[in-house]
Motif scaffolding. Structure first.
Motif, PDB file in Angstrom:
ATOM      1  N   ASN A  10      59.099 -52.532 -39.660  1.00  0.00           N
ATOM      2  CA  ASN A  10      58.307 -53.202 -40.701  1.00  0.00           C
ATOM      3  C   ASN A  10      56.800 -52.993 -40.549  1.00  0.00           C
ATOM      4  O   ASN A  10      56.005 -53.742 -41.119  1.00  0.00           O
ATOM      5  N   ALA A  11      56.393 -51.978 -39.811  1.00  0.00           N
ATOM      6  CA  ALA A  11      54.965 -51.699 -39.610  1.00  0.00           C
ATOM      7  C   ALA A  11      54.492 -50.610 -40.568  1.00  0.00           C
ATOM      8  O   ALA A  11      55.290 -49.812 -41.076  1.00  0.00           O
ATOM      9  N   TYR A  12      53.182 -50.571 -40.810  1.00  0.00           N
ATOM     10  CA  TYR A  12      52.570 -49.432 -41.498  1.00  0.00           C
ATOM     11  C   TYR A  12      52.424 -48.342 -40.433  1.00  0.00           C
ATOM     12  O   TYR A  12      51.627 -48.477 -39.494  1.00  0.00           O
ATOM     13  N   VAL A  13      53.196 -47.273 -40.553  1.00  0.00           N
ATOM     14  CA  VAL A  13      53.274 -46.246 -39.512  1.00  0.00           C
ATOM     15  C   VAL A  13      52.425 -45.039 -39.894  1.00  0.00           C
ATOM     16  O   VAL A  13      52.630 -44.420 -40.945  1.00  0.00           O
ATOM     17  N   VAL A  14      51.471 -44.710 -39.057  1.00  0.00           N
ATOM     18  CA  VAL A  14      50.645 -43.514 -39.222  1.00  0.00           C
ATOM     19  C   VAL A  14      51.079 -42.524 -38.148  1.00  0.00           C
ATOM     20  O   VAL A  14      50.744 -42.685 -36.976  1.00  0.00           O
ATOM     21  N   THR A  15      51.818 -41.513 -38.535  1.00  0.00           N
ATOM     22  CA  THR A  15      52.407 -40.618 -37.534  1.00  0.00           C
ATOM     23  C   THR A  15      51.417 -39.622 -36.949  1.00  0.00           C
ATOM     24  O   THR A  15      51.587 -39.162 -35.828  1.00  0.00           O
ATOM     25  N   VAL A  16      50.386 -39.237 -37.712  1.00  0.00           N
ATOM     26  CA  VAL A  16      49.444 -38.180 -37.322  1.00  0.00           C
ATOM     27  C   VAL A  16      50.193 -36.880 -37.032  1.00  0.00           C
ATOM     28  O   VAL A  16      49.800 -36.097 -36.166  1.00  0.00           O
ATOM     29  N   ASP A  17      51.307 -36.650 -37.729  1.00  0.00           N
ATOM     30  CA  ASP A  17      51.968 -35.359 -37.598  1.00  0.00           C
ATOM     31  C   ASP A  17      51.207 -34.321 -38.420  1.00  0.00           C
ATOM     32  O   ASP A  17      50.172 -34.619 -39.037  1.00  0.00           O
ATOM     33  N   ALA A  18      51.680 -33.092 -38.433  1.00  0.00           N
ATOM     34  CA  ALA A  18      50.945 -32.014 -39.094  1.00  0.00           C
ATOM     35  C   ALA A  18      50.771 -32.263 -40.581  1.00  0.00           C
ATOM     36  O   ALA A  18      49.766 -31.854 -41.175  1.00  0.00           O
ATOM     37  N   ALA A  19      51.720 -32.970 -41.180  1.00  0.00           N
ATOM     38  CA  ALA A  19      51.645 -33.254 -42.615  1.00  0.00           C
ATOM     39  C   ALA A  19      50.895 -34.542 -42.925  1.00  0.00           C
ATOM     40  O   ALA A  19      50.691 -34.867 -44.099  1.00  0.00           O
ATOM     41  N   GLY A  20      50.497 -35.271 -41.898  1.00  0.00           N
ATOM     42  CA  GLY A  20      49.818 -36.541 -42.115  1.00  0.00           C
ATOM     43  C   GLY A  20      50.735 -37.614 -42.684  1.00  0.00           C
ATOM     44  O   GLY A  20      50.292 -38.489 -43.439  1.00  0.00           O
ATOM     45  N   THR A  21      51.988 -37.606 -42.295  1.00  0.00           N
ATOM     46  CA  THR A  21      52.976 -38.538 -42.834  1.00  0.00           C
ATOM     47  C   THR A  21      52.652 -39.983 -42.473  1.00  0.00           C
ATOM     48  O   THR A  21      52.335 -40.287 -41.317  1.00  0.00           O
ATOM     49  N   GLY A  59      56.934 -55.519 -36.775  1.00  0.00           N
ATOM     50  CA  GLY A  59      55.576 -55.029 -37.012  1.00  0.00           C
ATOM     51  C   GLY A  59      55.002 -55.437 -38.349  1.00  0.00           C
ATOM     52  O   GLY A  59      54.005 -54.839 -38.800  1.00  0.00           O
ATOM     53  N   THR A  60      55.572 -56.457 -39.001  1.00  0.00           N
ATOM     54  CA  THR A  60      55.034 -56.916 -40.281  1.00  0.00           C
ATOM     55  C   THR A  60      53.558 -57.291 -40.121  1.00  0.00           C
ATOM     56  O   THR A  60      53.182 -58.013 -39.193  1.00  0.00           O
ATOM     57  N   GLY A  61      52.710 -56.781 -41.019  1.00  0.00           N
ATOM     58  CA  GLY A  61      51.276 -57.063 -40.940  1.00  0.00           C
ATOM     59  C   GLY A  61      50.548 -56.277 -39.869  1.00  0.00           C
ATOM     60  O   GLY A  61      49.420 -56.616 -39.508  1.00  0.00           O
ATOM     61  N   HIS A  62      51.191 -55.217 -39.370  1.00  0.00           N
ATOM     62  CA  HIS A  62      50.602 -54.426 -38.286  1.00  0.00           C
ATOM     63  C   HIS A  62      50.533 -52.947 -38.668  1.00  0.00           C
ATOM     64  O   HIS A  62      51.320 -52.458 -39.484  1.00  0.00           O
ATOM     65  N   LEU A  63      49.601 -52.270 -38.035  1.00  0.00           N
ATOM     66  CA  LEU A  63      49.413 -50.822 -38.161  1.00  0.00           C
ATOM     67  C   LEU A  63      49.881 -50.187 -36.863  1.00  0.00           C
ATOM     68  O   LEU A  63      49.453 -50.589 -35.775  1.00  0.00           O
ATOM     69  N   LEU A  64      50.758 -49.202 -36.949  1.00  0.00           N
ATOM     70  CA  LEU A  64      51.264 -48.509 -35.767  1.00  0.00           C
ATOM     71  C   LEU A  64      50.712 -47.095 -35.732  1.00  0.00           C
ATOM     72  O   LEU A  64      50.880 -46.326 -36.685  1.00  0.00           O
ATOM     73  N   THR A  65      50.045 -46.740 -34.643  1.00  0.00           N
ATOM     74  CA  THR A  65      49.466 -45.410 -34.464  1.00  0.00           C
ATOM     75  C   THR A  65      49.905 -44.839 -33.119  1.00  0.00           C
ATOM     76  O   THR A  65      50.391 -45.577 -32.251  1.00  0.00           O
ATOM     77  N   PRO A  66      49.727 -43.539 -32.923  1.00  0.00           N
ATOM     78  CA  PRO A  66      49.870 -43.025 -31.556  1.00  0.00           C
ATOM     79  C   PRO A  66      48.850 -43.708 -30.650  1.00  0.00           C
ATOM     80  O   PRO A  66      47.799 -44.179 -31.103  1.00  0.00           O
ATOM     81  N   GLY A  67      49.154 -43.785 -29.374  1.00  0.00           N
ATOM     82  CA  GLY A  67      48.156 -44.265 -28.426  1.00  0.00           C
ATOM     83  C   GLY A  67      46.924 -43.386 -28.470  1.00  0.00           C
ATOM     84  O   GLY A  67      47.015 -42.165 -28.648  1.00  0.00           O
ATOM     85  N   LEU A  68      45.749 -44.000 -28.340  1.00  0.00           N
ATOM     86  CA  LEU A  68      44.504 -43.245 -28.377  1.00  0.00           C
ATOM     87  C   LEU A  68      44.315 -42.471 -27.071  1.00  0.00           C
ATOM     88  O   LEU A  68      44.795 -42.882 -26.008  1.00  0.00           O
TER      89      LEU A  68
END
Length: 458
Positions: A10-21, A59-68
């Motif tokens: 349930n999170a907003y998932v930013v994959t940062v894959d090659a396509a920016g999915t 993950g409701t109300g959360h943004l999920l990213t790769p670790g920095l």
């Protein structure tokens, strides 16, 4: 977390894959420290059963990213923050060298613990550290930094730095702060033998890192490159380059070459090399970086603090150069947080190149996949994709400061950094609800104060 399977849903998932999915409401599944599923919508039932022990995180109300990924730090400088506040680089270094010459493993350890703790609290799962001051009788300084990273629970790319060009030979550091060339090379080889793990799951890797053109000899630069490339385990190379106009002037006067031309002559451009700062690169230098695969650690806050200038990041990215973010030393970036460097990179890029010069998502990519490329770990880190290691950052964006924002990604890249709800390194929690999991933050702070007092002779 000891569960065999971890599910974030349930999170907003930013994959940062090659396509920016990106998935407005999505899930990520980890098993045995590795990402095994990513997608939009509800988690498929197959990932919720099968006899495995499952930990489900809403993950409701959360943004999920790769670790920095922080590609450039000087952790020992956590002990000398707030000094020489209004100086340019060369004057700042001259003011701080005498204090740095008194560091020991007993003081560096607590200082590194402080810097690493703050890095983790800012979403960093991987930290690159450049340590180059080794006073005689200082003890096992590099070992203390490695131990601190293990205590916090983050991955460490520790570089065995060095300086052998003292003031009497025309360098910037005082003679008491440098080693001999032979001693630096011997210690560099020893550091790799002791600590470097070439595996994809490695928590500790070592690179060789003579400090800068104005603090090391050509012999040390040349021989360090030869040494690194002769050792097993893909040992990388790191140094400072083209940070200030004063450095440019030094290289032109002493070598008749720009910093990039000088380093190129010594074998210091290549896909196993990354350089910090690179503020003053001309088009020819950018072309050489791109042609050779040389990476860049962009440190916008430190560059501003020391009035070094604004790096040509949009031009580097357009040329295909791998660019990651770094905080630089804590004595020239008293915060040491990488999450805020994302916003700073956007703002600095636009000051140099206009409103469309650098987007927030491009800066986030630098802080994740860009950093993985720079450190030679793009196959296992930097994006949320099946088969990659479970290094993830979960940010709360439904609190009073970020709720209602039109784009959750802008909350991280253009707003104040959101609260960090969870930080996973290989699927294991390092930060939870804004608190360190493996070490007590108050105890870390007390240790820093004691180390600072000891360093100052109180």
């Amino acid at each position: 977390m000891s569960a065999a399977r971890v599910v974030i849903e349930n999170a907003y998932v930013v994959t940062v894959d090659a396509a920016g999915t990106e998935h407005e409401s999505g899930y990520v599944v980890l098993e045995c420290a590795e990402i095994v599923a990513v997608g939009p919508g509800a988690v498929p039932d197959e990932h919720l059963g099968g006899g495995a022990s499952v930990t489900r995180i809403d993950g409701t109300g959360h943004l999920l990213t790769p670790g920095l990924i922080n590609t450039h730090h000087h952790l020992y400088q956590w002990l000398t923050r707030g000094i020489a506040q209004d100086a340019i680089l060369f004057d700042w270094l001259t003011a701080l060298y005498p204090t740095w010459s008194r560091i020991t493993a007993d003081t560096v350890g607590p200082g590194a613990l402080g810097g690493l703790a703050v890095g983790a609290l800012s979403g960093c799962t991987t930290m690159g550290d450049h340590h180059y001051v080794f006073p005689r009788g200082g003890g096992d300084i590099l070992g203390a930094i490695v131990e601190a990273a293990g205590t916090v629970g983050v991955r460490l790319h520790a570089t065995r730095g060095s300086m052998d060009l003292g003031r009497s030979q025309g360098g910037l550091p005082p003679d008491f702060a440098v080693e001999t060339t032979a001693a630096a090379l011997e210690a560099s080889a020893e550091a790799v033998a002791r600590f470097h793990d070439p595996s994809r799951e490695a928590l500790v890797k070592i690179a060789l890192a003579p400090c800068s053109p104005f603090s090391v000899t050509a012999d040390l630069l040349r021989e360090s490159a030869v040494l690194a490339r002769s050792l097993p385990g893909a040992v990388r190379l790191h140094t400072h380059g083209s940070e200030t106009v004063e450095e440019d002037a030094f290289c032109l006067e002493r070598f008749g070459r720009t910093p990039t031309q000088y380093l190129d002559d010594l074998g210091w451009l290549g896909d196993d090399v990354w350089m910090a700062h690179c503020v003053h690169l001309d088009d020819d230098a950018i072309g050489r970086f791109a042609a050779t695969g040389t990476g860049v650690a962009h440190c916008p806050s430190s560059n501003a603090r020391l009035a070094a200038g604004i790096a040509p990041v949009p031009q580097l990215l357009a040329a295909g150069v791998a660019v990651g973010l770094g905080v630089d030393g804590s004595a020239s970036n008293e915060s040491g947080r990488l999450d805020s460097e994302i916003r700073m990179a956007v703002l600095a890029g636009r000051l140099r190149g206009g409103a469309a010069a650098l987007s927030g998502r491009e800066a986030l990519r630098m802080a994740t996949m860009g950093g993985a490329r720079v450190l030679g770990r793009s196959a296992e880190l930097g994006s949320i994709e099946v088969g990659k290691l479970g290094d993830l950052a979960l940010w709360r964006v439904d609190g009073v400061e970020h709720a209602g924002i039109a784009d959750p990604v802008a909350a991280l890249t253009l707003g104040a950094p959101p609260p960090l709800a969870l930080l996973l390194v290989g699927g294991s929690a390092v930060v939870r609800d804004g608190e360190l999991v493996r070490v007590d933050g108050d105890a870390v702070a007390r240790g820093v104060v004691r180390a600072v007092e000891e360093l100052r002779g109180r």
